[in-house]
Design an enzyme around this catalytic site. Structure first.
Site, short mmCIF file in Angstrom:
data_model
loop_
_atom_site.label_atom_id
_atom_site.label_comp_id
_atom_site.label_asym_id
_atom_site.label_seq_id
_atom_site.Cartn_x
_atom_site.Cartn_y
_atom_site.Cartn_z
N CYS A 155 -8.48 5.02 4.54
CA CYS A 155 -8.23 6.21 3.73
C CYS A 155 -6.79 6.20 3.19
O CYS A 155 -5.97 5.37 3.58
CB CYS A 155 -8.46 7.46 4.56
SG CYS A 155 -7.25 7.67 5.88
N ALA A 205 -4.09 6.30 5.75
CA ALA A 205 -3.89 4.99 6.39
C ALA A 205 -2.99 4.11 5.53
O ALA A 205 -2.11 3.42 6.04
CB ALA A 205 -5.24 4.30 6.62
N ARG A 217 -1.76 -1.35 13.98
CA ARG A 217 -1.32 -2.36 13.00
C ARG A 217 -0.13 -3.06 13.63
O ARG A 217 0.81 -2.43 14.07
CB ARG A 217 -0.94 -1.69 11.69
CG ARG A 217 -0.65 -2.67 10.55
CD ARG A 217 -0.80 -1.93 9.26
NE ARG A 217 -0.40 -2.67 8.08
CZ ARG A 217 0.83 -2.64 7.57
NH1 ARG A 217 1.79 -1.95 8.15
NH2 ARG A 217 1.10 -3.30 6.47
N HIS A 232 -0.91 3.71 -0.67
CA HIS A 232 0.20 2.80 -1.00
C HIS A 232 0.99 3.39 -2.17
O HIS A 232 2.21 3.43 -2.15
CB HIS A 232 -0.32 1.43 -1.46
CG HIS A 232 -1.17 0.70 -0.46
ND1 HIS A 232 -2.17 -0.15 -0.84
CD2 HIS A 232 -1.15 0.69 0.89
CE1 HIS A 232 -2.74 -0.67 0.24
NE2 HIS A 232 -2.14 -0.16 1.29
FE1 CFM Z 1 -1.14 -5.79 1.64
FE2 CFM Z 1 -3.15 -6.65 2.65
FE3 CFM Z 1 -2.51 -4.02 2.76
FE4 CFM Z 1 -1.10 -5.86 4.14
FE5 CFM Z 1 -2.55 -5.34 6.37
FE6 CFM Z 1 -4.54 -6.11 4.80
FE7 CFM Z 1 -3.97 -3.54 4.97
MO1 CFM Z 1 -5.03 -4.79 7.02
S1 CFM Z 1 -1.29 -7.56 2.91
S2 CFM Z 1 -0.47 -4.18 2.96
S3 CFM Z 1 -0.48 -6.02 6.20
S4 CFM Z 1 -3.16 -5.22 1.12
S5 CFM Z 1 -3.99 -6.81 6.72
S6 CFM Z 1 -4.88 -7.69 3.20
S7 CFM Z 1 -5.85 -4.44 4.91
S8 CFM Z 1 -3.18 -3.40 6.94
S9 CFM Z 1 -3.44 -2.13 3.41
#
Ligand code: CFM
Length: 537
Positions: free
Chosen positions: A55, A58, A89, A187
Site C-alpha cells: 500500500c 508501505a 524490510r 514513494h
Molecule cells: Fe525500489 Fe524495488 Fe522498491 Fe527497493 Fe525493496 Fe523491491 Fe520494495 Mo521489496 S528496489 S525501493 S528495496 S522498487 S525489494 S524491487 S518491492 S521493498 S518498494
C-alpha cells in the site's frame, strides 16, 4: 523454453471475460520485431485477485522514509500498520552516534476506537512530545494510515504546531494506504516532501571532497550500499548522501551539493532525481550495481561523466583487481547453476536488475515482471509523455520545482551533455523489456493463479520473488529465492554481493530438500474445468 501465444491464451481463457480483458493487457511475450510492445501498468489490481502488492503507506514510511536513521518515524494509526512495517524490510544502518540511530524502534499512536470516533490529533501531538522527550531526534516523520484519512485528522497542522513548540522539524506525510494503487504512490508522496523540506536545507554550498555524488534509490537491504560504497570510496568518490539506505536527515540536507546523482532504483526515486536536475542542474545517471558486469559498467559510466583521466585509471584498476579476485569464486558456482532458468518477479526495479547477475552464473530469465512499476520501467522513459493519468494517479500531489536562483548551476554544458547521452544513460532509463530475450514473458502485477500456471508450463529451476509466494512455489518443488529480503542473507550488490548471491542460489539447487517434494501435478490428476461469468463449469 518459452510460452507460446496459444499457451498464454489458454491461461487467460480460464478467467471470466472482464478479468481476461484486463489481465491480457498486463502480459506480453517479448518480440523484438514488434517496434513498441505496450504493457498496462500502475493500474488497479482487480479485487479478489491475490496480488503481491503493498500500500501507499508501505511505500512511503516503509520504503523511502524508514531507512533514515536519525529521524523517528511515527505511524499515526492502529497498531498493525506500525507493527508489520517494523523490522520486516532489511534496510541496515550504523551510526557514529549511537544515540542518533532509531531504526530499531517502532513508534505508533496505536489508535483505538475512541480515537477513530473522536479524532486522533491530540494523541498524535502527545506522541510527538513524548518522542522529543525520550529520543531527541534530528527530525520526525509522521505517516498517515488509512483511518487517518477517513476521519480527517489534520496531521500537517499537528506537525506544524509541534514543530514550533519544539523547534525540531516534523514532517507530515498523507500516505494513507488507499492512495494510488500500490506502494508506488507512497514513494512519490515521500519524494515530494523530502524534496520540499529536507534536501537543500543546509547552508553548505560545496561538498567537502572530490567527485561528490548522491546515491538515489539504494536502501542498503542486507548491506548492499555498504558494499557499493566500499568500492566507490576506494575509487575516490565523495558520497554526499544515500537515499535512503543507511541515510540520514543530516546528509540529505546537503544533497544539493553533489555533482552527479546516481539512480539505482528508478521506480522509487525518479521524482527526486528529476527535481534535483531542474532545481540544481545536477544530471542523474542510471546505474545498476547488481552483477559483476552491471557494477563494472556503472563504475565506467560514472568515470566517463567526470571525464578525469586519473579517475578513469583508478576505476579500471579497481575493476580489474575485484574481478580477478571474485572470478574463480563465481566460476565454481556457475558449474552448479549453468543452463538453468529463472523467473524474476520483484517490486519495481529488481525484476530487471537481477537478470544480468543470473546470466553471469549461467541462468536465463524466462519470465520477469514488477509488482507495481510503471510503463517506463518496462518500456523506457520515452513513453512517459504518452502515459494517461487516471483518477488514481491524480490522487497523488504533484510537486513542481523550478531552478534555484542561487544554487542552480549546470554541471556539464548542454553540448557535453548531448555527447555523453550517446554513451551513457544520463537522465534516462531504457526499461526492462529491451534487455530481455525474444520469447521471454513479461508480466505486470503477477498474481498467484498466474504464478502457478506459468510454473506448470515453464518449469523454471528457480523463482526469485518474495515472501508472499515463496512457500507456494517451494511446495511445487521449485527453489524460491527472496529478492526483497534476500532470505536473511546479503549483501547481493557489487562484487562481493555477486559472490554471495551465486553461493546462495547454488545452495538452493544443491539442497537435498527437493528430493523429498513431489509437485502436486505429478501424483494427482489435475482438475480440469473453466471459470465462466456464471461460475465454475
Ligand atoms: Fe525500489 Fe524495488 Fe522498491 Fe527497493 Fe525493496 Fe523491491 Fe520494495 Mo521489496 S528496489 S525501493 S528495496 S522498487 S525489494 S524491487 S518491492 S521493498 S518498494
Amino acid at each position: 523454453m518459452a510460452v507460446t501465444e496459444k499457451e498464454l491464451q489458454e491461461i487467460l481463457d480460464q478467467y471470466p471475460s472482464k478479468v481476461q480483458k484486463n489481465r491480457t493487457k498486463h502480459i506480453f511475450i517479448k518480440d523484438g520485431a514488434e517496434s513498441a510492445q505496450v504493457i498496462e501498468a500502475n493500474t488497479r489490481t482487480i479485487p479478489g485477485i491475490i496480488t503481491n502488492r503493498g500500500c501507499a503507506y508501505a511505500g512511503c514510511k516503509g520504503v523511502v522514509l524508514g531507512p533514515l536513521k536519525d529521524m523517528v518515524h511515527i505511524t499515526h494509526g492502529p497498531i498493525g500498520c506500525g507493527y508489520y512495517t517494523w523490522g520486516t524490510r532489511r534496510n541496515k544502518a550504523q551510526s557514529d552516534d549511537p544515540t542518533q540511530n532509531f531504526l530499531n524502534y517502532c513508534v505508533s499512536t496505536d489508535m483505538q476506537e475512541s480515537d477513530i470516533v473522536f479524532g486522533g490529533e491530540k494523541k498524535l501531538a502527545k506522541v510527538i512530545d513524548e518522542v522529543i522527550d525520550i529520543f531527541h531526534p534530528k527530525a520526525i516523520t509522521v505517516s498517515a494510515t488509512c483511518p487517518v484519512g477517513l476521519i480527517g485528522d489534520d496531521i500537517s497542522a499537528v506537525a506544524r504546531s509541534a514543530e514550533s513548540r519544539h523547534g525540531v522539524p516534523v514532517l507530515a506525510f498523507s500516505c494513507e494506504g488507499y492512495k494510488g494503487v500500490s506502494q508506488s504512490a507512497g514513494h512519490h508522496i515521500a519524494n515530494n516532501i523530502l524534496m520540499e523540506r529536507v534536501i537543500g536545507a543546509s547552508e553548505t554550498e560545496k561538498a567537502a571532497g572530490k567527485y561528490p555524488i548522491n546515491i538515489l534509490g539504494e536502501y542498503n537491504i542486507g548491506g548492499d550500499s555498504w558494499e557499493v560504497e566500499r568500492v566507490l570510496k576506494e575509487i575516490g568518490y565523495t558520497i554526499v548522501s544515500v537515499m535512503t539506505g543507511d541515510g540520514s536527515y543530516e546528509e540529505l540536507k546537503n544533497a544539493h551539493t553533489a555533482e552527479l546523482n546516481l539512480v539505482q532504483c528508478h521506480r522509487s526515486i525518479n521524482y527526486i532525481a528529476e527535481m534535483l536536475e531542474t532545481k540544481y542542474g545536477t544530471p542523474w545517471l542510471k546505474v545498476n550495481f547488481i552483477g559483476v558486469q552491471g557494477m563494472s559498467e556503472s563504475l565506467r559510466n560514472m568515470a566517463l561523466y567526470f571525464d578525469d583521466e586519473a579517475l578513469i585509471a583508478k576505476t579500471e584498476e579497481v575493476i580489474a583487481r575485484e574481478v580477478a579476485r571474485i572470478e574463480p569464486l563465481m566460476e565454481q558456482y556457475k558449474k552448479i547453476c549453468d543452463g538453468k532458468t529463472a523467473f524474476c518477479f520483484v517490486g519495481g526495479s529488481r525484476g530487471h536488475h537481477y537478470q544480468g547477475l543470473f546470466a553471469e552464473i549461467g541462468i536465463e530469465t524466462v519470465l520477469a515482471g514488477y509488482e507495481f512499476a510503471h510503463r517506463d520501467d518496462y518500456e523506457g522513459r520515452q513513453v512517459i509523455p504518452t502515459i494517461k493519468t487516471d483518477a488514481d494517479s491524480k490522487n497523488i500531489p504533484q510537486l513542481t520545482v523550478s531552478a534555484d536562483e542561487q544554487r542552480f548551476r549546470l554541471k556539464v554544458s548542454p553540448e557535453k551533455m548531448e555527447e555523453l547521452k550517446q554513451k551513457i544513460p544520463l537522465s534516462d532509463y531504457a526499461g526492462m523489456a529491451v534487455t530481455m530475450k525474444d520469447g521471454s514473458i513479461i508480466v505486470d502485477d503477477l498474481n498467484h493463479f498466474e504464478t502457478e500456471e506459468f510454473i506448470k508450463i515453464l518449469k523454471p529451476d528457480i523463482f526469485a520473488s518474495g515472501i508472499k509466494d515463496k512457500y507456494v512455489i517451494q511446495k511445487m518443488g521449485i527453489p524460491a529465492k527472496q529478492l526483497h529480503s534476500y532470505d536473511y542473507s546479503g549483501p547481493y550488490a557489487g562484487f562481493n554481493g555477486a559472490v554471495n548471491f551465486a553461493r546462495d542460489v547454488s545452495m538452493g539447487f544443491a539442497s537435498p530438500t527437493w528430493n523429498f517434494i513431489v509437485p502436486p501435478w505429478q501424483d494427482e490428476p489435475l482438475l480440469t474445468g473453466t471459470v465462466t461469468e456464471e461460475g465454475v463449469a
